[in-house]
Design an enzyme around this catalytic site. Structure first.
Site, PDB file in Angstrom:
ATOM      1  N   GLU A 180       0.863  -1.183   0.000  1.00 10.93           N
ATOM      2  CA  GLU A 180       0.000   0.000   0.000  1.00 10.93           C
ATOM      3  C   GLU A 180       0.904   1.238   0.000  1.00 10.93           C
ATOM      4  O   GLU A 180       1.573   1.521   0.995  1.00 10.93           O
ATOM      5  CB  GLU A 180      -0.899  -0.053   1.237  1.00 10.93           C
ATOM      6  CG  GLU A 180      -2.315   0.406   0.944  1.00 10.93           C
ATOM      7  CD  GLU A 180      -2.356   1.882   0.571  1.00 10.93           C
ATOM      8  OE1 GLU A 180      -2.946   2.218  -0.478  1.00 10.93           O
ATOM      9  OE2 GLU A 180      -1.779   2.684   1.304  1.00 10.93           O
ATOM     10  N   SER A 181       0.902   1.929  -1.122  1.00 14.29           N
ATOM     11  CA  SER A 181       1.916   2.979  -1.308  1.00 14.29           C
ATOM     12  C   SER A 181       1.776   4.133  -0.310  1.00 14.29           C
ATOM     13  O   SER A 181       2.788   4.708   0.103  1.00 14.29           O
ATOM     14  CB  SER A 181       1.885   3.510  -2.739  1.00 14.29           C
ATOM     15  OG  SER A 181       0.600   3.976  -3.065  1.00 14.29           O
ATOM     16  N   CYS A 197       4.419  -2.748  -8.340  1.00 10.98           N
ATOM     17  CA  CYS A 197       3.081  -2.278  -7.955  1.00 10.98           C
ATOM     18  C   CYS A 197       3.146  -1.047  -7.041  1.00 10.98           C
ATOM     19  O   CYS A 197       3.458   0.032  -7.517  1.00 10.98           O
ATOM     20  CB  CYS A 197       2.288  -3.425  -7.348  1.00 10.98           C
ATOM     21  SG  CYS A 197       0.523  -3.156  -7.459  1.00 10.98           S
ATOM     22  N   ILE A 234      -2.667  -6.790  -9.088  1.00 11.30           N
ATOM     23  CA  ILE A 234      -3.518  -6.746  -7.891  1.00 11.30           C
ATOM     24  C   ILE A 234      -3.725  -5.285  -7.493  1.00 11.30           C
ATOM     25  O   ILE A 234      -2.796  -4.639  -7.027  1.00 11.30           O
ATOM     26  CB  ILE A 234      -2.874  -7.527  -6.716  1.00 11.30           C
ATOM     27  CG1 ILE A 234      -2.528  -8.953  -7.139  1.00 11.30           C
ATOM     28  CG2 ILE A 234      -3.814  -7.532  -5.508  1.00 11.30           C
ATOM     29  CD1 ILE A 234      -1.581  -9.671  -6.192  1.00 11.30           C
ATOM     30  N   HIS A 260       3.210  -8.231 -10.457  1.00  9.16           N
ATOM     31  CA  HIS A 260       4.021  -8.857  -9.405  1.00  9.16           C
ATOM     32  C   HIS A 260       4.745 -10.092  -9.940  1.00  9.16           C
ATOM     33  O   HIS A 260       4.245 -11.199  -9.776  1.00  9.16           O
ATOM     34  CB  HIS A 260       3.116  -9.300  -8.250  1.00  9.16           C
ATOM     35  CG  HIS A 260       2.443  -8.185  -7.539  1.00  9.16           C
ATOM     36  ND1 HIS A 260       3.009  -7.550  -6.464  1.00  9.16           N
ATOM     37  CD2 HIS A 260       1.261  -7.594  -7.753  1.00  9.16           C
ATOM     38  CE1 HIS A 260       2.186  -6.609  -6.034  1.00  9.16           C
ATOM     39  NE2 HIS A 260       1.118  -6.610  -6.797  1.00  9.16           N
ATOM     40  N   GLU A 288       7.062 -11.455  -8.591  1.00  9.44           N
ATOM     41  CA  GLU A 288       7.421 -12.237  -7.397  1.00  9.44           C
ATOM     42  C   GLU A 288       6.281 -13.146  -6.938  1.00  9.44           C
ATOM     43  O   GLU A 288       6.477 -13.967  -6.046  1.00  9.44           O
ATOM     44  CB  GLU A 288       7.859 -11.301  -6.256  1.00  9.44           C
ATOM     45  CG  GLU A 288       6.756 -10.514  -5.558  1.00  9.44           C
ATOM     46  CD  GLU A 288       6.265  -9.283  -6.329  1.00  9.44           C
ATOM     47  OE1 GLU A 288       6.618  -9.117  -7.509  1.00  9.44           O
ATOM     48  OE2 GLU A 288       5.500  -8.509  -5.730  1.00  9.44           O
TER      49      GLU A 288
HETATM   50  N1  GLN Z   1      -3.212  -0.232  -4.718  1.00  6.90           N
HETATM   51  C1  GLN Z   1      -1.964  -0.245  -4.034  1.00  6.90           C
HETATM   52  C2  GLN Z   1      -1.440   1.164  -3.796  1.00  6.90           C
HETATM   53  O1  GLN Z   1      -1.999   2.089  -4.245  1.00  6.90           O
HETATM   54  C3  GLN Z   1      -0.936  -1.055  -4.787  1.00  6.90           C
HETATM   55  C4  GLN Z   1      -1.345  -2.499  -4.813  1.00  6.90           C
HETATM   56  C5  GLN Z   1      -0.216  -3.471  -4.842  1.00  6.90           C
HETATM   57  O2  GLN Z   1       0.924  -3.147  -4.534  1.00  6.90           O
HETATM   58  N2  GLN Z   1      -0.543  -4.716  -5.109  1.00  6.90           N
HETATM   59  O3  GLN Z   1      -0.454   1.354  -3.169  1.00  6.90           O
END
Ligand code: GLN
EC number: 4.3.3.6
Length: 202
Positions: free
Chosen positions: A40-41, A71, A128, A169, A171
């Site tokens: 989650e950024s 991501c 995702i 991803h 990974e």
């Molecule tokens: N939606 C997440 C974000 O905004 C990123 C999702 C992920 O890293 N799988 O940070």
């Protein structure tokens, strides 16, 4: 800080690459490259600041320390982020505008086979709640775009200088080729970071 760290650690183990978790500035001492995982950024942004890693890491990335973001990690590497909090931190390592959660609710998560520049054969990519790259600067090399469906043509893998980012991803699918490429390139770059964010040749 947060997110899918273990998946990356497992691939690095399989590749025989030494690694450590960077939670405090002193953990930067001696590293040759950095991976920013998915997660989650905005949470990562807060924790990076709180734990005093943001400034030295930004300094190290500005000086060319190799970095690979997947991501949420891709989001942190952008110069501009759409649909985020106004105070969200970013490293501006890749001249690109990314949109968070870009693929929409209906396709929260999906898989597709991608052609990735520099990698032989198709790559199974899992997205995702992923971002996409809405705008990329002239110096950004586009490595992959979505081949089909409503998001066809959207940019999902990029490289600029020593910074690499994927919206998906690798990974999470047992895919090792991108990490292999990243590690090989990082070895060729041959830099070592210090706790204060300065970077020197190995
Ligand atoms: N939606 C997440 C974000 O905004 C990123 C999702 C992920 O890293 N799988 O940070």
């Amino acid at each position: 800080m947060q997110g899918g760290i273990e998946e990356h650690e497992q691939i690095l183990d399989e590749l025989g690459v030494e690694h450590r978790r960077v939670r405090r500035p002193e953990h930067l001492e001696g590293i040759n490259a950095m991976i920013l995982p998915g997660g989650e950024s905005t949470t990562m942004s807060k924790l990076l600041e709180l734990n005093e890693v943001y400034e030295p890491l930004r300094k190290a990335l500005d000086q060319g320390l190799p970095v690979f973001g997947t991501c949420a990690g891709m989001i942190l590497l952008a110069t501009d982020i759409l649909d985020t909090r106004p105070d969200a931190k970013k490293f501006s390592a890749i001249d690109m505008t990314v949109r968070r959660n870009a693929f929409g609710r209906q396709v929260d998560s999906f898989e597709v086979d991608l052609d990735v520049d520099g990698i032989d054969g198709p790559m199974e990519a899992i997205f995702i709640r992923a971002p996409w790259v809405e705008k990329a600067g002239q110096d950004v090399r586009i490595l992959a775009t979505v081949p089909t469906g409503p998001a066809q043509g959207m940019i999902v893998a990029v490289k600029q200088g020593n910074a690499l980012a994927t919206a998906f991803h690798p990974e999470c699918t047992g895919e090792k080729r991108i990490h292999e490429m990243f590690v090989r390139d990082a070895q060729a770059v041959g830099l070592s970071a210090h706790a204060n964010g300065t970077v020197t040749p190995v």
